[in-house]
Design a protein around this motif. Structure first.
Motif, PDB file in Angstrom:
ATOM      1  N   ALA A 175     -10.215 -17.606  -7.990  1.00  0.00           N
ATOM      2  CA  ALA A 175      -9.525 -16.555  -7.521  1.00  0.00           C
ATOM      3  C   ALA A 175      -9.013 -15.655  -8.708  1.00  0.00           C
ATOM      4  CB  ALA A 175      -8.406 -16.881  -6.439  1.00  0.00           C
ATOM      5  N   MET A 176      -8.889 -14.185  -8.151  1.00  0.00           N
ATOM      6  CA  MET A 176      -8.198 -13.314  -9.135  1.00  0.00           C
ATOM      7  C   MET A 176      -6.791 -13.148  -8.824  1.00  0.00           C
ATOM      8  SD  MET A 176     -10.282 -12.251 -11.222  1.00  0.00           S
ATOM      9  CE  MET A 176      -9.074 -11.049 -11.867  1.00  0.00           C
ATOM     10  N   GLY A 177      -6.081 -12.846  -9.652  1.00  0.00           N
ATOM     11  CA  GLY A 177      -4.406 -12.614  -9.217  1.00  0.00           C
ATOM     12  C   GLY A 177      -4.454 -11.160  -8.449  1.00  0.00           C
ATOM     13  N   TYR A 178      -4.857 -11.003  -7.708  1.00  0.00           N
ATOM     14  CA  TYR A 178      -4.990  -9.428  -7.121  1.00  0.00           C
ATOM     15  C   TYR A 178      -4.113  -9.641  -5.928  1.00  0.00           C
ATOM     16  CZ  TYR A 178      -9.270  -8.009  -9.688  1.00  0.00           C
ATOM     17  OH  TYR A 178      -9.938  -7.391 -10.810  1.00  0.00           O
ATOM     18  N   ARG A 179      -2.685  -9.166  -6.633  1.00  0.00           N
ATOM     19  CA  ARG A 179      -1.539  -9.180  -5.665  1.00  0.00           C
ATOM     20  C   ARG A 179      -1.870  -8.060  -4.524  1.00  0.00           C
ATOM     21  NH1 ARG A 179       1.031  -4.812  -7.764  1.00  0.00           N
ATOM     22  NH2 ARG A 179       0.794  -4.581  -9.845  1.00  0.00           N
ATOM     23  N   LEU A 180      -2.575  -7.139  -4.594  1.00  0.00           N
ATOM     24  CA  LEU A 180      -2.554  -5.877  -3.695  1.00  0.00           C
ATOM     25  C   LEU A 180      -3.263  -6.181  -2.398  1.00  0.00           C
ATOM     26  CD1 LEU A 180      -2.184  -2.842  -5.879  1.00  0.00           C
ATOM     27  CD2 LEU A 180      -0.330  -3.977  -4.843  1.00  0.00           C
ATOM     28  N   HIS A 181      -4.272  -7.133  -2.585  1.00  0.00           N
ATOM     29  CA  HIS A 181      -5.199  -7.397  -1.469  1.00  0.00           C
ATOM     30  C   HIS A 181      -4.356  -8.017  -0.220  1.00  0.00           C
ATOM     31  CE1 HIS A 181      -9.161  -6.912  -2.834  1.00  0.00           C
ATOM     32  NE2 HIS A 181      -8.631  -6.894  -4.148  1.00  0.00           N
ATOM     33  N   PHE A 182      -3.020  -8.346  -0.616  1.00  0.00           N
ATOM     34  CA  PHE A 182      -2.279  -8.862   0.522  1.00  0.00           C
ATOM     35  C   PHE A 182      -1.310  -8.103   1.043  1.00  0.00           C
ATOM     36  CE2 PHE A 182      -4.080 -12.009  -2.504  1.00  0.00           C
ATOM     37  CZ  PHE A 182      -4.944 -12.549  -1.798  1.00  0.00           C
ATOM     38  N   GLU A 183      -1.203  -7.199   0.396  1.00  0.00           N
ATOM     39  CA  GLU A 183      -0.030  -6.288   0.910  1.00  0.00           C
ATOM     40  C   GLU A 183      -0.079  -5.193   1.929  1.00  0.00           C
ATOM     41  OE1 GLU A 183       2.876  -3.119   0.366  1.00  0.00           O
ATOM     42  OE2 GLU A 183       0.639  -2.716   0.249  1.00  0.00           O
ATOM     43  N   PRO A 184       0.878  -5.057   2.633  1.00  0.00           N
ATOM     44  CA  PRO A 184       0.331  -4.266   4.025  1.00  0.00           C
ATOM     45  C   PRO A 184       0.065  -2.657   4.050  1.00  0.00           C
ATOM     46  CG  PRO A 184       2.609  -5.447   4.061  1.00  0.00           C
ATOM     47  CD  PRO A 184       2.160  -5.745   2.819  1.00  0.00           C
ATOM     48  N   TYR A 185       0.812  -2.291   2.860  1.00  0.00           N
ATOM     49  CA  TYR A 185       0.234  -0.675   2.858  1.00  0.00           C
ATOM     50  C   TYR A 185      -1.206  -0.456   2.351  1.00  0.00           C
ATOM     51  CZ  TYR A 185       5.087   1.042   3.367  1.00  0.00           C
ATOM     52  OH  TYR A 185       6.198   1.594   3.746  1.00  0.00           O
ATOM     53  N   HIS A 186      -1.352  -1.578   1.325  1.00  0.00           N
ATOM     54  CA  HIS A 186      -2.927  -1.667   0.937  1.00  0.00           C
ATOM     55  C   HIS A 186      -4.024  -2.040   1.953  1.00  0.00           C
ATOM     56  CE1 HIS A 186      -2.704  -0.386  -3.354  1.00  0.00           C
ATOM     57  NE2 HIS A 186      -1.229  -0.351  -3.052  1.00  0.00           N
ATOM     58  N   LEU A 187      -3.516  -2.850   2.703  1.00  0.00           N
ATOM     59  CA  LEU A 187      -4.426  -3.413   3.628  1.00  0.00           C
ATOM     60  C   LEU A 187      -4.748  -2.137   4.684  1.00  0.00           C
ATOM     61  CD1 LEU A 187      -2.900  -7.125   4.506  1.00  0.00           C
ATOM     62  CD2 LEU A 187      -5.196  -6.260   3.378  1.00  0.00           C
ATOM     63  N   GLU A 188      -3.587  -1.441   5.062  1.00  0.00           N
ATOM     64  CA  GLU A 188      -3.608  -0.210   5.927  1.00  0.00           C
ATOM     65  C   GLU A 188      -4.642   0.969   5.421  1.00  0.00           C
ATOM     66  OE1 GLU A 188      -3.149   0.200   8.828  1.00  0.00           O
ATOM     67  OE2 GLU A 188      -2.942   2.451   9.210  1.00  0.00           O
ATOM     68  N   ILE A 189      -4.391   1.053   3.806  1.00  0.00           N
ATOM     69  CA  ILE A 189      -5.223   2.291   3.337  1.00  0.00           C
ATOM     70  C   ILE A 189      -6.861   1.822   3.181  1.00  0.00           C
ATOM     71  CG2 ILE A 189      -3.342   3.371   2.209  1.00  0.00           C
ATOM     72  CD1 ILE A 189      -4.591   2.391  -0.509  1.00  0.00           C
TER      73      ILE A 189
END
Ligand code: NAD
Length: 371
Positions: free
Chosen positions: A159-173
């Motif tokens: 897995a990549m350590g891509y923290r923003l894939h789980f972040e609500p604002y990013h899920l929304e955009i």
């Protein structure tokens, strides 16, 4: 009975040798054995980001810090005390491969300087451990291919350590863009930068050394800009043009770029413009679509984020990005399922191909096709 190779076996159970094997009833989400209900994570490299990660892991529901890998005996002793890590789960860079015999480690999280990612991902995989690797995945796309191949060969997940894939604002955009809530997105801007050449700046730190970092802010921060544009559009860029920014401190930025700007061209005709910088502060995302727009600012750092659309304010809970990332990855691995493609090594490889193309374009002043 057909004998099962170690690789097939690891692939089947989805968790490294470490975990006691129980086959829960259909529908059961987690293993039933009391002490394996959390994923046992070993942190490899105990620097600044490992500190953030450890803080996030303290509140994790599905992970525990079970092991440590470090070259500094005094530091590792402090960490072991703080996180109650037993002696037998502590390794240095020389004896790390012995982790293959450790049944109490499921996953190795590689938090080392960029140039060391490839070696430690491969060594962890060869020891039968699942791996998370920090961004950027490696120094170039070719190295990523090798890392992916070894993980596949060993039947472990990467897995990549891509923290923003789980972040609500990013899920929304991502939703707003991919579901075309405001119509087709035509223009995007996503940039991340901060000034690093202040008074206490150390020109000898690994990020300033090309052999250790692979490059400057593009390697360090650019991946967030590339990622957000890719997942908002749900498309892969076909070409790029790029330009190095001015070098404002020749002594400090002797080996890596101080700043870089690029334009990604997507199959739909959408264009994404980004800058990643070590000599200017910026942290924002903007998307212009046929029937409206949406934006975040701050957008790509640790937050808290702020956002709005042309219809109003976006408002989500401020979460710990590291806790969320680790819990979501652990849930999949504990359920012995396959990680979704968008958080795996393949995703890191796609980003590295784009990064390679951006550097090539900036160096040649030519448009580069991304294959
Ligand atoms: P850092 O310099 O603070 O830590 C690096 C660690 O590696 C240190 O513990 C150091 O002792 C160890 N190390 C071992 N061999 C080394 C060597 N030869 N030279 C230098 N250090 C060596 O770096 P960091 O900020 O923790 O970054 C580590 C990784 O995490 C990088 O790949 C970086 O891109 C990534 N990172 C990700 C995020 C994120 O938000 N996802 C944030 C910061 C850093």
């Amino acid at each position: 009975m057909k004998s099962v190779s170690r690789r097939e076996f690891l692939g089947k159970i989805g968790i490294g040798t470490a975990t006691a094997i129980t086959f829960p009833a259909l529908g059961a989400r987690f293993q039933t054995v009391e002490n394996t209900q959390k994923l046992n994570v070993a942190l490899c490299g105990l620097g600044r980001y490992a500190d953030f990660m450890a803080y996030g892991l303290e509140s994790s529901k599905y992970c525990r810090i079970a092991g440590l890998i470090s070259g500094t005996a005094t530091k590792v002793a402090e960490w072991a005390k703080k996180y109650d890590v037993p002696k037998e789960n502590i390794y240095n860079y020389q004896n790390f491969d012995q982790i293959i015999h450790n049944k109490n480690i499921d996953l190795v999280y590689v938090l080392l300087p960029n140039a060391m990612h490839k070696e430690y991902v491969i060594r962890a995989a060869k020891a039968g451990k699942h791996v998370i690797v920090e961004k950027p995945m490696a120094l170039n796309a070719k190295d990523c291919e090798e890392m992916i191949a070894v993980c596949q060969e060993m039947g472990v997940q990467l897995a990549m350590g891509y923290r923003l894939h789980f972040e609500p604002y990013h899920l929304e955009i991502k939703r707003l863009g991919q579901e075309k809530i405001f119509g087709q997105v035509r223009l995007l801007e996503a940039s991340l930068g901060y000034k690093t050449d202040g008074l206490n700046a150390d020109p000898n730190e690994w990020r300033m050394k090309k052999t250790m970092s692979g490059g400057g802010p593009l390697m360090n921060l650019g991946v967030y800009c590339i990622q957000s544009c890719r997942y908002v559009l749900g498309e892969e860029p076909i070409s790029v043009t790029a330009q190095f920014g001015p070098n404002t401190n020749l002594q400090y930025f002797a080996e890596v770029e101080a700043s870089i700007t690029w334009q990604l061209h997507f199959p739909s005709g959408a264009v994404a413009t980004s800058t990643s910088s070590y000599n200017a502060g910026i942290d924002r995302f903007y998307a212009s679509a046929d029937e409206g727009n949406f934006e975040l600012s701050p957008a790509l750092s640790y937050g808290p984020f702020k956002g709005r659309t042309s219809k109003g304010v976006l408002s989500f809970a401020d979460i710990n990005q590291q806790t969320q990332q680790m819990d979501e990855i652990a849930k999949v691995l504990l359920a012995r399922q396959t990680l979704p493609a968008h958080i795996t090594g393949e995703e890191g490889w796609k980003d590295m191909k784009i990064i390679d193309a951006i550097y090539k374009s900036a160096k040649t002043s030519k448009r580069v096709i991304i294959k």
